[in-house]
Write a protein that holds these residues in place. Sequence first.
Motif: not given
Length: 191
Positions: A187-189, A4-8, A168-171
């Motif tokens: 990251g981006g959008t 899955a996409a990961l956001y922190f 955060v390294e994986r996000a």
Amino acid sequence: MAKAALYFITGGVRSGKSRFAEQTAQEWAIEQHATLHYLACGRVFDAEMAERVNRHQEDREKSPIPWKTWEFPTDIERIVDGINQDSVVLLDCLTTLVDNELFTQQKPLEAEFLEETFIKIMNGIEEIQRHAACLIIVSNEVIQEPIFHNEFLHTYAKMLGLLHQAIVERADAAYMVEWGIPVMKKGGTPI
């Protein structure tokens, strides 16, 4: 199976990070036609916490997409039985999860237990990522300098800092929320 996409998303207490995380999850779910899942790790232990939980529940009830709430103060991987590749999972929050995993087991905070706890939390995150479309993790920034004199708080802050770095390294994206304003750090959008 893709992860899955990961956001922190992190910030200070009452910074607006949970509101931003919920909005991000809703936008992601609308864009991807996904279901919303709220993974609550907190425990109600006083009136202020009860008020915060109620406020978050009321905010989610106003959502254009219904939320499914899961309450797992520990062992977060248990959520995978109720999610799928069309799920957006919002974990709120990492700080309470770390607190629960470290201090509710009445174990001494020795190196082996600390390493096991770190691995357990990271494995739980990775397990959720294998079963969901998106995982958004909310955490708190903890000031470390004045607490070094307290062994428990120092251990807690150190564990949290190490987890922040690993996540955060994986996000795909990482945000710091200050005064209700999200500042992208990686990251981006978001969608």
